[in-house]
Design an enzyme around this catalytic site. Structure first.
Site, mmCIF file in Angstrom:
data_model
loop_
_atom_site.group_PDB
_atom_site.id
_atom_site.type_symbol
_atom_site.label_atom_id
_atom_site.label_comp_id
_atom_site.label_asym_id
_atom_site.label_seq_id
_atom_site.Cartn_x
_atom_site.Cartn_y
_atom_site.Cartn_z
ATOM 1 N N LYS A 120 59.928 29.942 68.968
ATOM 2 C CA LYS A 120 59.032 29.666 67.584
ATOM 3 C C LYS A 120 58.490 28.170 67.586
ATOM 4 C CE LYS A 120 60.149 33.630 66.242
ATOM 5 N NZ LYS A 120 61.206 34.187 67.128
ATOM 6 N N LYS A 155 60.310 33.916 59.749
ATOM 7 C CA LYS A 155 60.911 34.172 60.913
ATOM 8 C C LYS A 155 62.273 33.555 61.370
ATOM 9 C CE LYS A 155 56.131 34.786 63.040
ATOM 10 N NZ LYS A 155 55.146 34.476 64.175
ATOM 11 N N ARG A 205 49.295 40.003 73.217
ATOM 12 C CA ARG A 205 50.020 39.357 73.941
ATOM 13 C C ARG A 205 49.458 38.968 75.180
ATOM 14 N NH1 ARG A 205 55.469 39.330 75.476
ATOM 15 N NH2 ARG A 205 55.805 38.410 73.571
ATOM 16 N N ARG A 219 48.504 44.845 70.393
ATOM 17 C CA ARG A 219 49.587 45.666 70.159
ATOM 18 C C ARG A 219 49.366 45.833 68.554
ATOM 19 N NH1 ARG A 219 54.683 41.794 71.854
ATOM 20 N NH2 ARG A 219 53.149 40.173 70.483
ATOM 21 N N ARG A 227 54.439 44.362 61.291
ATOM 22 C CA ARG A 227 54.879 43.720 62.768
ATOM 23 C C ARG A 227 54.371 44.801 63.769
ATOM 24 N NH1 ARG A 227 61.342 44.045 62.107
ATOM 25 N NH2 ARG A 227 60.551 46.325 60.969
ATOM 26 N N ASP A 267 51.664 35.022 71.837
ATOM 27 C CA ASP A 267 50.965 36.036 70.681
ATOM 28 C C ASP A 267 49.880 35.293 69.955
ATOM 29 O OD1 ASP A 267 52.846 37.704 71.982
ATOM 30 O OD2 ASP A 267 54.333 37.150 70.604
ATOM 31 N N GLU A 275 53.306 32.583 68.730
ATOM 32 C CA GLU A 275 54.325 32.238 69.476
ATOM 33 C C GLU A 275 54.243 31.834 70.942
ATOM 34 O OE1 GLU A 275 57.552 34.990 69.105
ATOM 35 O OE2 GLU A 275 57.507 35.152 66.819
ATOM 36 N N ASN A 277 56.232 32.666 74.351
ATOM 37 C CA ASN A 277 57.478 33.060 74.724
ATOM 38 C C ASN A 277 57.584 32.768 76.270
ATOM 39 O OD1 ASN A 277 58.155 35.558 72.567
ATOM 40 N ND2 ASN A 277 56.060 35.598 72.775
#
Length: 308
Positions: A120, A155, A205, A219, A227, A267, A275, A277
């Site tokens: 994050k 979050k 993603r 997604r 979400r 993302d 984000e 990742n």
């Protein structure tokens, strides 16, 4: 050439969905020796890095040989692919992999960067590409931010797979009590971001390899859910990158390369970075299936080009 994958126990891996399984199988197809161990198998004898590792035939999934106690410098590449959470055991494993890196082994992603790039908080250095974002543990700060934005998403900084993510309006009854709960009575900071209605169309993603976007999926959240994470029921779809999404990738690339973040999943929602990742990012299987693209093979090929 030997590649060691540090991951969860092999019996827990679902090869039909797991990105690590995809990478192991691609390495095997490239005639590389594939070995596996868990973080608990890492050893430092003084400044000598070792592991109890087993040779693996990953395709078809999976056959492992007898474990051997080996110096880590016998491996050309070590992949740190243990799934979150980033807990004490995970952090200690990265320190042990630091020892391997000092011994000249290529560790992906770089252990020190796995520690410093919270998924994050790491995005904040690219805040110009993000929706309005606040990180705080103070209820008053979070309430004021909610009032400014109207509707926000909260979050947990250590969260993963959409777990614990909450959408809330500034007019919600009991907002203060909710903020006390998520901050554990102002003990822990959380991330608050403006809610983006465009998430109903999904979030992307995007998988970056050495800073370059090699694959992506969209997604889409299920009905009644905001979400879009696959772990909470989001549905993957084929997609193409927009010009803005390519600009985001280009903006991130120099920092990712400089800090040894070879394989990363970002993302993006409605053209806004959400984000970054870095701990065992997923999505390879979905890209391969939906985009008819041999992504795992492309990742291994890119790595071999860089290491040649």
């Amino acid at each position: 050439m030997r590649h060691l994958f540090v991951l969860d126990p092999l019996e827990r891996i679902n090869p039909a969905k797991d990105s690590t399984a995809a990478l192991m199988q691609a390495a095997f197809r490239a005639s590389l020796e594939v070995w596996a161990c868990t973080p608990a198998d890492l050893i430092a004898l003084g400044d000598e890095p070792l592991a109890m590792a087993a040779p693996v035939q990953p395709d078809p999934w999976v056959r492992a040989g007898d474990r051997e106690r080996l110096p880590l410098n016998t491996f050309k590449v070590i992949w740190m692919r243990k799934d979150p959470p980033v807990d004490e055991a995970y952090l200690y494993a990265t320190h042990l992999l630091d020892v391997a890196e000092r011994a000249g082994v290529c560790v992906l992603n770089r252990p020190s960067s796995l520690r410093s790039w919270n998924e994050k908080l790491g995005a904040l250095r690219f805040s110009r590409w993000m929706a309005p974002t606040l990180v705080s543990g103070r209820v008053g700060e979070l309430q004021a931010f909610a009032e400014d934005q109207g509707e926000i998403v909260l979050k947990p900084l250590g969260g993963r797979a959409g777990l614990g993510v909450i959408r809330v309006s500034s007019q919600a009854p009991g907002l203060g009590a909710l903020l006390e709960l998520v901050t554990e009575q102002e003990r822990l900071p959380v991330m608050a971001q403006r809610f983006l209605a465009s998430v109903s169309e999904g979030d992307k993603r995007i998988l970056l390899v050495d800073g370059e976007p090699l694959g992506a999926i969209n997604r889409r959240p299920t009905a009644g859910e905001f979400r879009s994470n696959l772990a909470v029921g989001g549905q993957p779809e084929p997609t193409v990158l927009s010009e803005r999404e390519r600009q985001i990738c280009a903006a991130l690339a120099p920092a990712l390369r400089a800090e040894g973040l070879f394989f990363v999943g970002i993302d993006v929602i409605g053209g806004m970075l959400s984000e970054i990742n870095v701990t065992s990012p997923t999505g390879i299987r979905e890209v391969e299936r939906l985009m008819d693209q041999p992504l795992a093979d492309q990742v291994i090929e890119r790595l071999q080009q860089l290491r040649s």
